[in-house]
Write a protein that holds these residues in place. Structure first.
Motif: not given
Ligand code: C2O
Ligand code: CU
Length: 479
Positions: A338, A340, A395, A397, A399, A419, A439
């Motif tokens: 992940q 971010v 993955e 994202e 934000r 997404n 995403k």
């Protein structure tokens, strides 16, 4: 955005001036022409460029070999590329070969893969052109200023069997921030640009000049290689009555298709290869508009049809390019990570987080964060260590309230989902646009050992922390 309206090329800078017709890049034929052992030379140096048409004067820029953009390097797939970088700036520099896979030591990232080439120093870059396609080169040291002052060039690797077209044309699209006196504004790296959309300029050039028109012939088929070398500007090109077909993204072949909603959108560092059949009539004029920024739309250039037609019908030649030798990721068994992205003006951290510590961070220039870390200065500890030869899915994202073009060095990845929805074409890319809050999942085989940059290609975001290092380690074991 209202500011941008007055900043278009038809705006203050150029009203009433006679426009130049579009300059074509004269390629330096690398290994194609020259079989000798002498490397090509790229000399980074201060020089002057006629970005604006007469009667306006010249602009002080930094160039390779005195021209903006730098000479187009053209080789064939499989050729060895040898370039002697000569630094004649007053500060260190490097050359990074964007999007083409190279050994780590040739990647040109200051302090990570090499020391900056000092003023008056040289460095020999040498690697094989494994992939065919549209790539480019630029410094990877103090990039906001070095790119913003003009250091970039195209690197075209021709396929063994290129698709048939009448003309193969490169457009290096750049965006400059100029003052009223026609010089470059020197507010590089200011905090406002860093917190917002980066250094968006007020003067867009194609191949180093404000374009007016490009002559075409009715019936002609052109392969148009678009390269976004701007620090921060995203382009969204509308070709009007023409039906451009996307045949490659970031140099990598893709199933030929019409651009989404008819707009060719590409962020900083990205490339799109189009095939365009000129279906108009002799004497027609067809405008290309850039419509990416709302209320900042402008006419980029006109295609002007000559008085004679080349052919009457649209050719039925194939537009399908042969794939490059990229390792196919094992998506089912890939390790997931992940990632971010956070920070910036109006971002989730600012709105929901602790305002006090946020202000502290910003005072230190830490504005953007990847998994909570702002990589300003020389933070080179790896964000992730990947065992050599294994498959991975990031993955990612976003934000934040801003779009970001995210770039991974040394590898080409497939964009597999947005997404949560699988993508239709599993595009191979080296830079992927992430819309605000979006995403995006990318998949690749970590098959190139070394420490690789992973960062936003809006240069002011990268400098303010939106970066990290991905280590591909032959010694690491799979967990
Ligand atoms: Cu175009 Cu980190 O590079
Ligand atoms: Cu960014």
């Amino acid at each position: 955005m209202t500011k941008q309206v007055s900043m278009t090329r038809r705006g203050v800078l150029c009203s009433g001036a006679a426009f130049a017709s579009l300059p074509l890049l004269s390629p330096v034929r690398g290994a194609l022409a020259q079989q000798s052992d002498a490397p090509l030379r790229l000399r980074a140096e201060p020089s002057k460029a006629g970005l604006r048409p007469a009667p306006y004067g010249l602009t002080d820029v930094w160039s390779y070999n005195g021209v903006v953009p730098g000479s187009e390097i053209r080789v064939r797939q499989g050729d060895r590329i040898r370039v002697l970088a000569e630094n004649r700036l007053d500060e260190g520099t490097t050359i990074h070969w964007h999007g083409i896979r190279t050994p780590n030591a040739m990647d040109g990232v200051a302090y990570l893969t090499q020391e900056p080439i000092p003023a008056n120093g040289d460095f020999l870059y040498e690697f094989d052109a494994l992939d065919a396609g549209t790539f480019w080169y630029h410094p990877h040291h103090r990039s906001s200023e070095q790119l913003g002052r003009g250091l970039s060039g195209a690197l075209i690797v021709e396929e063994a069997e290129p698709i048939r077209v009448d003309r193969d044309v490169t457009w290096m699209l750049d965006d400059w921030r100029m003052t009223d006196s026609g010089q470059l504004s020197d507010n590089f790296g200011n905090q406002s640009d860093a917190m917002h959309g980066g250094r968006i300029g007020n003067t867009v050039t194609i191949n180093g000049q404000i374009p007016d028109r490009m002559a075409v012939q009715a019936g002609e088929r052109i392969r148009l290689r678009l390269v976004n070398v701007a620090n921060a500007r995203i382009f969204g090109l509308d070709f009007g009555d023409l039906d451009p077909v996307v045949v490659a993204i970031d140099g990598q072949p893709v199933a030929p298709h019409a651009p989404e909603a008819g707009i060719v959108m590409f962020g900083p560092a990205m490339r799109v290869d189009l095939v365009i059949d000129f279906t108009g009539k002799p004497g027609d004029l067809q405008s290309v508009q850039d419509v990416f920024y709302q209320r900042g739309e402008y006419r980029l250039v006109d295609f002007a049809y000559e008085s004679d037609a080349l052919r009457q019908t649209v050719p039925d030649w194939s537009m399908v390019l042969a794939p490059n030798p990229l390792a196919e990721p094992d998506i089912r068994n890939a390790t997931r990570h992940q990632i971010v992205f956070n920070g910036g003006m109006m971002g989730q951290m600012m709105m929901g987080g602790n305002m006090g510590s946020m202000m502290d961070q910003m005072r230190q220039g830490n504005i953007w964060f990847v998994n909570g870390i702002a990589a300003t200065g020389r933070i080179l500890d790896p964000l992730l260590t990947l065992p050599l030869g294994t498959s991975h899915i990031f993955e990612m994202e976003n934000r934040t309230a801003w779009p970001h073009p995210i770039h991974l060095h040394g590898h080409t990845f497939r964009v597999i989902a947005r997404n949560g929805q699988a993508t239709q074409r599993l595009e191979w890319q080296d830079t992927v646009m992430m819309a605000p809050r979006e995403k995006v999942e990318i998949a690749f085989v970590a098959d190139n050992p070394g420490d690789w940059m992973f960062h936003c290609h809006i240069m002011e975001h990268q400098a303010a922390g939106m970066a990290g290092v991905i280590r591909v380690d032959a010694g690491a074991t799979k967990t």
